[in-house]
Design a protein around this motif. Structure first.
Motif, PDB file in Angstrom:
ATOM      1  N   GLY A   1      52.123  57.531  38.776  1.00  0.00           N
ATOM      2  CA  GLY A   1      52.376  58.316  39.976  1.00  0.00           C
ATOM      3  C   GLY A   1      53.074  57.544  41.061  1.00  0.00           C
ATOM      4  N   CYS A   2      53.142  56.200  40.912  1.00  0.00           N
ATOM      5  CA  CYS A   2      53.749  55.395  41.971  1.00  0.00           C
ATOM      6  C   CYS A   2      55.272  55.422  41.837  1.00  0.00           C
ATOM      7  N   PRO A   3      55.984  55.810  42.900  1.00  0.00           N
ATOM      8  CA  PRO A   3      57.444  55.799  42.851  1.00  0.00           C
ATOM      9  C   PRO A   3      57.986  54.394  43.074  1.00  0.00           C
ATOM     10  N   LEU A   4      59.080  54.037  42.417  1.00  0.00           N
ATOM     11  CA  LEU A   4      59.712  52.754  42.709  1.00  0.00           C
ATOM     12  C   LEU A   4      61.204  52.790  42.436  1.00  0.00           C
TER      13      LEU A   4
ATOM     14  N   PHE B   1      62.245  45.083  41.849  1.00  0.00           N
ATOM     15  CA  PHE B   1      61.871  46.456  42.169  1.00  0.00           C
ATOM     16  C   PHE B   1      61.267  46.524  43.554  1.00  0.00           C
ATOM     17  N   ASN B   2      61.435  47.687  44.193  1.00  0.00           N
ATOM     18  CA  ASN B   2      60.726  47.909  45.445  1.00  0.00           C
ATOM     19  C   ASN B   2      59.689  48.992  45.207  1.00  0.00           C
ATOM     20  N   LEU B   3      58.427  48.656  45.507  1.00  0.00           N
ATOM     21  CA  LEU B   3      57.382  49.658  45.389  1.00  0.00           C
ATOM     22  C   LEU B   3      56.323  49.386  46.437  1.00  0.00           C
TER      23      LEU B   3
ATOM     24  N   LEU C   1      59.051  43.337  44.076  1.00  0.00           N
ATOM     25  CA  LEU C   1      58.374  42.706  42.955  1.00  0.00           C
ATOM     26  C   LEU C   1      59.412  42.393  41.888  1.00  0.00           C
ATOM     27  N   SER C   2      59.356  41.173  41.367  1.00  0.00           N
ATOM     28  CA  SER C   2      60.312  40.778  40.341  1.00  0.00           C
ATOM     29  C   SER C   2      59.626  40.720  38.980  1.00  0.00           C
ATOM     30  N   LEU C   3      60.229  41.367  38.004  1.00  0.00           N
ATOM     31  CA  LEU C   3      59.712  41.377  36.628  1.00  0.00           C
ATOM     32  C   LEU C   3      60.864  41.087  35.677  1.00  0.00           C
ATOM     33  N   ARG C   4      60.557  40.476  34.530  1.00  0.00           N
ATOM     34  CA  ARG C   4      61.598  40.363  33.508  1.00  0.00           C
ATOM     35  C   ARG C   4      61.762  41.713  32.822  1.00  0.00           C
TER      36      ARG C   4
ATOM     37  N   GLU D   1      56.062  38.251  43.333  1.00  0.00           N
ATOM     38  CA  GLU D   1      56.363  38.987  44.553  1.00  0.00           C
ATOM     39  C   GLU D   1      57.474  38.262  45.307  1.00  0.00           C
ATOM     40  N   LEU D   2      58.428  39.003  45.836  1.00  0.00           N
ATOM     41  CA  LEU D   2      59.446  38.382  46.694  1.00  0.00           C
ATOM     42  C   LEU D   2      59.094  38.699  48.141  1.00  0.00           C
TER      43      LEU D   2
END
Ligand SMILES: Nc1nc2c(ncn2[C@@H]2O[C@H](COP(=O)(O)OP(=O)(O)O)[C@@H](O)[C@H]2O)c(=O)[nH]1
Lengths: 92, 667
Positions: free
Chosen positions: A45-48, A62-64, A69-72, B443-444
């Motif tokens: 349900g969380c938009p990003l 990503f922005n949430l 937040l950085s992910l591979r 986290e950035l």
């Protein structure tokens, strides 16, 4: 209220185009990783939004929930998105 | 353990916890380690409202009480009262960032279940306000059932209010001292726990509660446009990598140009102090111990301070501004390819100043496997102690080359170290078998202007941690090296014999003025005898003893003595050679040492130091593990002897083979 149509081919976070927005539907991965992804706020349900890719193509940013937040791509692929429906991008 | 009351600060990384801790405790704080692990334990003193003292613990930043890294594990264990070395806190201050409230409230939802008096400190409200985020802290307080205090740590805003809230929480009469989990939270978790997926229902339930809470008490704003714009540049395909290269380049240039003269000044300053203090003492063992053992040891430690301080200055500036997280993102792809992790970047960067802070910085890496590999390869990166050795050898044996080519040789040495580190990391990953790569979840934080006071404090704390950890080992080893280069002393007959040999062969340099002749002669005799004395000492015997092992690499026993000395700290190689070649302390006369080395002949008349020997020696210094202090730190970090010994043996075997190949090709 920004409304965007999630691209029908977008099944996971890794498939989002740059600037594209989606809504989390499922979160996979081994229990430890899955827990951490959920804890970081990637709950159904969380938009990003995919803000950008790193210069070498990976990781993704990503922005949430008001933060970046950085992910591979490997982790991003574990997060499934809702498909087809109109989804709210950013809450008013 | 004391029976003082303790207050723990808990919060996400980058939430402003350290800033708040500094504001609460001032400089009444100390940094130690949790026994057995290297996670830092920061403890400060405050006075409560009733005048009684209390302890404040700054816990490592954590996202959740279910830990994934050694850092987070400590935070959770302290909060649950599971650590024998740390009392369960009497009250907890949850530090949450108003601009990333949801994630902070997740931690709060877990802290509420601890059933300890809890106070929420809301930091970064200034940043939140700029982005149009308005937090109704009264509404939040009512919903959470615990006090919520807005603070701006570095300006001292709200700190007094926070203190009195903590006082009231400790007294337990504020009606909100962990009175239990808010009903809404319990209900939200219960509501979703009917599902078949317990993990999802627990965390989903918490976030459902948070969403409801935020809908009622927070007016959400925009995301940070400044951060977005800066990232558009700093994470840009071209500019981002260019800027990264620029930052790292200037870091190196500053370390070299600024630190080298500072290092020289430090060591000659300490040596001069020793000589001044002992000026009135009679020559003898005691004077020698003070000058060549104790003060040389102190000097050997002190020379590192400028480098280390500069390094930590850079790192704190980069970290507090938020750039280091971006550097990890930029480098992750590359590091991942050789089995390392984006978070290995900071430790590896630090290792260019000194492997020890680099190895200590690995504790933020969640995965033990990647952490161990980072520790394993960090000493391949050329630390500042190798610099004097590189400089001496390049100046002596490549002086016919133009300056820029000498610079290229220096660069090649650094690149060789980087290459070796990556190759070994890649190999280690291959050998141990690549399990699925460790996740990268980072986290950035939004960009911020570093606070000078905060940065100064970090530099001070890190530099003194380095001094106590590495300094003691380097100091002790310097004294051992002094002893083995001094004892046993040559017999009186030997000295007489050496003196007459000297008299028979010595010729005054042509330009010596007549009135200085005796002085020059005495000086030369002293140095010649010191060289001979070193030969009869334990170190001299060790040099001869290891000669068969190092001869294939082109090294002789004199270099062997230098290599033995280098185990205290690599730059000691230069001063040990200074004694072997009887030029005294080469600190201010490296030229003399170079001349002596070039003039040195084997019995058959061929030069001892050829270009092949010098190159082989350079390769040795790049690749060999010859720093006991690092080995000691690796033992402590990995909790056993397996890794440090593997590293010590492996690196030296690798260096030996590489030197053999180098020497065979060039000779
Ligand atoms: N504008 C603003 N900046 C803050 C505030 N608190 C901390 N900072 C800055 O945020 C950054 C991270 O803070 P720090 O205390 O090191 O966070 P920690 O990682 O939680 O210990 C630093 O650059 C601080 O100067 C605040 O209330 N307002």
């Amino acid at each position: 209220m920004v409304i965007k149509k999630a691209m029908s081919s977008s099944h996971t976070l890794a498939d989002l185009p740059k600037g594209g927005t989606g809504t989390v539907a499922t979160v996979g991965g081994d229990p430890r990783l899955r827990r951490r992804l959920l804890e970081m706020g990637l709950t159904p349900g969380c938009p990003l939004t995919l803000v950008r890719r790193a210069p070498l193509g990976d990781p993704l940013v990503f922005n949430l929930r008001g933060y970046d937040l950085s992910l591979r791509s490997a982790e991003a692929r574990l997060v499934g998105l809702t498909t087809g429906n109109l989804v709210a991008g950013i809450r008013p | 353990m004391s029976d003082l009351r303790t207050i723990a600060l808990a919060g996400n990384p980058n939430c402003g916890k350290t800033t708040l801790f500094n504001a609460l405790t001032g400089l009444r704080q100390r940094v130690a380690n949790y026994p057995g692990i290297t996670v830092e334990k920061k403890v400060g003193q405050i006075r409560l409202g009733d005048g009684s003292p209390a302890e404040v613990i700054d816990l490592p930043g954590t996202y959740s009480l279910v830990p994934t890294s050694p850092d987070e594990q400590v935070a959770a264990e302290v909060l649950f009262g599971q650590r024998a070395d740390t009392k369960r806190p009497d009250a907890v201050v949850a530090v949450i960032d108003a601009s990333t409230l949801a994630r902070g409230l997740f931690l709060v939802s877990q802290l509420l279940e601890l059933d300890r008096p809890l106070v929420v400190a809301l930091t970064m409200s200034d940043i939140a306000a700029r982005r149009g985020i308005v937090v109704d802290d009264r509404a939040l307080e009512a919903a959470l059932g615990v006090p919520v205090i807005p603070v701006v740590g570095h300006k001292g805003v709200g700190v007094a209010a926070l203190r009195s809230a903590v006082d009231r929480a400790l007294e337990g009469n504020s009606g909100s001292t962990g009175a239990g989990v808010p009903k809404a939270l319990a209900k939200a978790i219960a509501a979703s726990s009917t599902s078949t997926d317990p993990l999802l229902s627990e965390i989903g339930g918490r976030y459902a509660w948070i969403d409801a809470l935020m809908a009622a008490s927070v007016r959400s704003g925009t995301k940070s446009h400044l951060t977005e714009r800066v990232d558009g540049f700093l994470l840009h395909r071209v500019f981002g990598l260019g800027f990264f290269a620029l930052i790292m380049g200037s870091l190196f240039i500053t370390l070299f140009t600024l630190a080298a003269p500072l290092m020289d000044a430090c060591s000659s300053g300490v040596a001069a102090l020793g000589h001044w203090l002992t000026a009135s003492m009679a020559d003898g063992d005691l004077k020698s111990l003070i000058n060549d053992g104790i003060f040389a040891g102190v000097g050997g430690v002190v020379v590192f301070i400028p480098q280390i301080a500069l390094l930590f200055l850079f790192l704190s500036l980069l970290e507090d501004s938020g750039y280091l997280a971006r550097a990890a993102v930029l480098m992750d792809r590359l590091l991942c390819k050789v089995g390392l992790h984006g978070k290995s970047f900071i430790p590896l960067l630090s290792a260019f100043a000194c492997a020890i802070p680099g190895i200590m910085a690995t504790r933020t890496i969640d995965s033990r496997r990647e952490r161990l590999i980072t520790i394993l390869v960090a000493p391949f990166l050329s630390c500042s102690a190798r610099l004097p050795v590189y400089a001496l050898l390049i100046a002596a044996f490549f002086h016919h080359l133009p300056g820029w080519q000498q610079g290229l040789i220096m660069l090649a040495l650094y690149l060789l170290g980087i290459f070796a580190a990556f190759a070994v990391a890649w190999l280690a990953t291959k050998i141990r078998g690549r399990v699925a790569s460790t996740p990268f979840i980072l986290e950035l934080p939004s960009y911020k202007l570093p606070q000078p006071r905060q940065v100064a404090l970090q530099v001070w704390q890190n530099a003194s941690a380095f001094l106590t950890k590495a300094g003691t080992t380097i100091f002790a080893l310097s004294i051992v090296i002094w002893a083995i280069t001094t004892y046993p002393k040559p017999s009186a007959e030997r000295i007489t014999a050496d003196t007459s040999t000297f008299t028979a062969h010595w010729q005054a340099p042509a330009d010596t003025p007549a009135d200085k002749l005796a002085e020059v002669r005495q000086d030369a005799l002293d140095k010649a005898l010191a060289g001979k004395a070193l030969e009869t000492s334990i170190a001299g015997h060790l040099g001869h003893f290891i000669e068969p092992a190092i001869a294939p690499l082109g090294f002789d026993w004199k270099m062997g003595i230098g290599l033995v000395g280098a185990f205290a700290a690599r730059e000691v190689f230069v001063s040990t050679l200074g004694i072997v070649y009887a030029v005294g302390d080469p600190g201010d006369a490296t030229d003399g040492l170079q001349a002596e080395m070039l003039a040195d002949r084997k019995p058959d008349g061929s030069p001892v130091w050829t270009t092949a020997v010098a190159t082989s020696m350079l390769v040795w210094f790049v690749l060999a593990m010859q720093c006991i202090s690092t080995t000691a730190v690796v033992r402590r970090e990995t909790g056993g002897w397996t890794w440090p010994l593997l590293q010590l043996g492996g690196m030296n075997v690798l260096a030996w083979i590489a030197c053999l190949i180098t020497y065979r090709i060039l000779a």
